[in-house]
Write a protein that holds these residues in place. Structure first.
Motif, PDB file in Angstrom:
ATOM      1  N   ARG A   1      41.365 -64.203 -75.985  1.00 53.17           N
ATOM      2  CA  ARG A   1      42.308 -63.101 -76.250  1.00 53.17           C
ATOM      3  C   ARG A   1      42.450 -62.195 -75.026  1.00 53.17           C
ATOM      4  NH1 ARG A   1      39.825 -59.850 -80.835  1.00 53.17           N
ATOM      5  NH2 ARG A   1      37.962 -60.409 -79.638  1.00 53.17           N
ATOM      6  N   PRO A   2      43.628 -61.569 -74.865  1.00 48.48           N
ATOM      7  CA  PRO A   2      43.787 -60.565 -73.808  1.00 48.48           C
ATOM      8  C   PRO A   2      43.046 -59.274 -74.171  1.00 48.48           C
ATOM      9  CG  PRO A   2      45.779 -60.667 -75.134  1.00 48.48           C
ATOM     10  CD  PRO A   2      44.874 -61.761 -75.636  1.00 48.48           C
ATOM     11  N   GLU A   3      43.013 -58.366 -73.217  1.00 49.34           N
ATOM     12  CA  GLU A   3      42.450 -57.026 -73.407  1.00 49.34           C
ATOM     13  C   GLU A   3      40.963 -57.031 -73.777  1.00 49.34           C
ATOM     14  OE1 GLU A   3      44.962 -54.445 -75.717  1.00 49.34           O
ATOM     15  OE2 GLU A   3      46.579 -54.647 -74.256  1.00 49.34           O
ATOM     16  N   GLN A   4      40.235 -58.017 -73.284  1.00 52.58           N
ATOM     17  CA  GLN A   4      38.779 -58.066 -73.489  1.00 52.58           C
ATOM     18  C   GLN A   4      38.091 -57.459 -72.265  1.00 52.58           C
ATOM     19  OE1 GLN A   4      37.519 -59.219 -76.626  1.00 52.58           O
ATOM     20  NE2 GLN A   4      39.707 -58.795 -76.828  1.00 52.58           N
ATOM     21  N   TYR A   5      38.273 -56.162 -72.079  1.00 50.46           N
ATOM     22  CA  TYR A   5      37.812 -55.513 -70.856  1.00 50.46           C
ATOM     23  C   TYR A   5      36.371 -55.021 -70.993  1.00 50.46           C
ATOM     24  CZ  TYR A   5      42.900 -55.449 -70.416  1.00 50.46           C
ATOM     25  OH  TYR A   5      44.222 -55.796 -70.395  1.00 50.46           O
ATOM     26  N   THR A   6      35.707 -54.922 -69.828  1.00 49.10           N
ATOM     27  CA  THR A   6      34.326 -54.429 -69.812  1.00 49.10           C
ATOM     28  C   THR A   6      34.140 -53.209 -68.916  1.00 49.10           C
ATOM     29  OG1 THR A   6      33.727 -55.911 -67.990  1.00 49.10           O
ATOM     30  CG2 THR A   6      33.398 -56.751 -70.250  1.00 49.10           C
ATOM     31  N   TRP A   7      35.198 -52.830 -68.171  1.00 50.56           N
ATOM     32  CA  TRP A   7      35.096 -51.668 -67.275  1.00 50.56           C
ATOM     33  C   TRP A   7      36.415 -50.903 -67.278  1.00 50.56           C
ATOM     34  CZ3 TRP A   7      37.937 -50.492 -62.806  1.00 50.56           C
ATOM     35  CH2 TRP A   7      37.514 -49.350 -62.123  1.00 50.56           C
ATOM     36  N   TRP A   8      36.290 -49.583 -67.238  1.00 51.02           N
ATOM     37  CA  TRP A   8      37.452 -48.694 -67.217  1.00 51.02           C
ATOM     38  C   TRP A   8      37.230 -47.628 -66.153  1.00 51.02           C
ATOM     39  CZ3 TRP A   8      34.797 -50.687 -71.141  1.00 51.02           C
ATOM     40  CH2 TRP A   8      35.495 -51.456 -72.089  1.00 51.02           C
ATOM     41  N   SER A   9      38.222 -47.395 -65.338  1.00 48.99           N
ATOM     42  CA  SER A   9      38.144 -46.335 -64.334  1.00 48.99           C
ATOM     43  C   SER A   9      37.941 -44.985 -65.021  1.00 48.99           C
ATOM     44  CB  SER A   9      39.441 -46.311 -63.520  1.00 48.99           C
ATOM     45  OG  SER A   9      39.504 -45.139 -62.743  1.00 48.99           O
ATOM     46  N   ASN A  10      37.235 -44.097 -64.334  1.00 50.90           N
ATOM     47  CA  ASN A  10      37.069 -42.737 -64.847  1.00 50.90           C
ATOM     48  C   ASN A  10      38.294 -41.868 -64.562  1.00 50.90           C
ATOM     49  OD1 ASN A  10      34.509 -42.919 -66.071  1.00 50.90           O
ATOM     50  ND2 ASN A  10      33.522 -42.867 -64.062  1.00 50.90           N
ATOM     51  N   ARG A  11      39.244 -42.435 -63.821  1.00 52.18           N
ATOM     52  CA  ARG A  11      40.456 -41.681 -63.489  1.00 52.18           C
ATOM     53  C   ARG A  11      41.462 -41.775 -64.641  1.00 52.18           C
ATOM     54  NH1 ARG A  11      39.876 -43.786 -57.794  1.00 52.18           N
ATOM     55  NH2 ARG A  11      41.051 -45.586 -58.478  1.00 52.18           N
ATOM     56  N   GLY A  12      42.232 -40.693 -64.811  1.00 48.48           N
ATOM     57  CA  GLY A  12      43.306 -40.706 -65.800  1.00 48.48           C
ATOM     58  C   GLY A  12      42.787 -40.940 -67.205  1.00 48.48           C
ATOM     59  N   GLN A  13      43.575 -41.660 -67.987  1.00 51.83           N
ATOM     60  CA  GLN A  13      43.238 -41.933 -69.389  1.00 51.83           C
ATOM     61  C   GLN A  13      42.887 -43.408 -69.581  1.00 51.83           C
ATOM     62  OE1 GLN A  13      43.511 -39.587 -72.260  1.00 51.83           O
ATOM     63  NE2 GLN A  13      43.101 -38.332 -70.471  1.00 51.83           N
ATOM     64  N   ALA A  14      42.227 -44.000 -68.574  1.00 47.94           N
ATOM     65  CA  ALA A  14      41.990 -45.452 -68.604  1.00 47.94           C
ATOM     66  C   ALA A  14      41.254 -45.885 -69.879  1.00 47.94           C
ATOM     67  CB  ALA A  14      41.207 -45.883 -67.363  1.00 47.94           C
TER      68      ALA A  14
END
Length: 256
Positions: free
Chosen positions: A198-211
């Motif tokens: 599946r898409p959108e299986q993320y493990t990291w998000w930037s601390n910038r903006g509303q990530a």
């Protein structure tokens, strides 16, 4: 039925304050691979060294407050190895290996190249020396699971804004091609993708903006395994109910 967890802590002390070790106690994991300790041996309390009766092995960076990896093992390992034989990158604390029976579990923290062109060059040097090491590992004939923050999103599905990131570290053509070589040439397996496409299986998000709020993330944390144990993986999840760092723990269950 081994459960193996990979978690970039972005500082072991910070993750502890956010409840990481309390959560770890509830997971019934056989191995917990951690990266980015940002701590030296003198900073490690008993709770960090041997939480809940686990056996901890760690590779500390020479530079204070930087990098560092570790493996927590429920069973005392038959052998533990710190570093993979590269003077440059062993000084950065990027590799901890534990062997239990015929299973090898490794925690790796591949360099990021996003801070400067110099660090990107270092990342390319790491890739050059780590690929032959992976080949040697496979040649040992053991079952191997290499967990960690590889700092590369392999395919377009592995990050939200792939079009605008094609010239950015972590999604450069050379980095993606290198990951393809790990899987196609060496025959190692991206365990997560073997179970969940599946898409959108993320493990990291930037601390910038509303990530985080908008799930604008990257999948850069992996279990990379030899085919035998990869075929025994039957459940994968990314834990997002609590936030211990800018990464989320990747949990995979294997039937052995």
């Amino acid at each position: 039925m081994p459960r193996i967890i990979s978690a970039n802590l972005n500082g072991i002390r910070s993750a502890h304050k956010k409840g990481f070790f309390n959560w770890m106690a509830t997971q019934d994991a056989d191995f917990v691979c951690v990266q980015e300790l940002k701590a030296q041996e003198a900073d490690m309390t008993e709770e960090f060294l041997a939480p809940h009766g686990y056996h901890g092995h760690f590779h500390y960076a020479e530079k204070k407050g930087y990098s560092g990896t570790g493996v927590y093992s429920r069973i005392k390992p038959d052998a533990a190895r710190i570093g993979f034989g590269s003077a440059e990158f062993d000084a950065e604390g990027r590799y901890t290996r534990c062997d239990v029976g015929n299973l090898t579990v490794i925690s790796v923290y591949c360099p990021s190249g996003s801070s400067s062109p110099e660090r990107q060059e270092a990342k390319f040097r790491f890739m050059d020396v780590f690929l032959p090491h992976l080949q040697q590992l496979k040649a040992e004939g053991r079952e191997v699971v290499i967990c960690g923050d590889w700092n590369i999103a392999h395919k377009e599905i592995d990050l939200k804004n792939w079009k605008s990131n094609q010239k950015n570290s972590g999604f450069l053509p050379e980095e993606r091609e290198w990951m393809t070589r790990v899987f196609d040439e060496l025959g190692l397996v991206d365990v997560h993708r073997g179970i969940d496409q599946r898409p959108e299986q993320y493990t990291w998000w930037s601390n910038r903006g509303q990530a985080w709020a908008k799930n604008v993330g990257w999948r850069i944390d992996y279990h990379v395994a030899t085919p035998g144990i990869a075929a025994k993986a039957h459940a994968v999840s990314i834990y997002k109910e609590e936030r211990f760092s800018d990464h989320a723990p990747l949990i995979i269950d294997y039937a052995l």
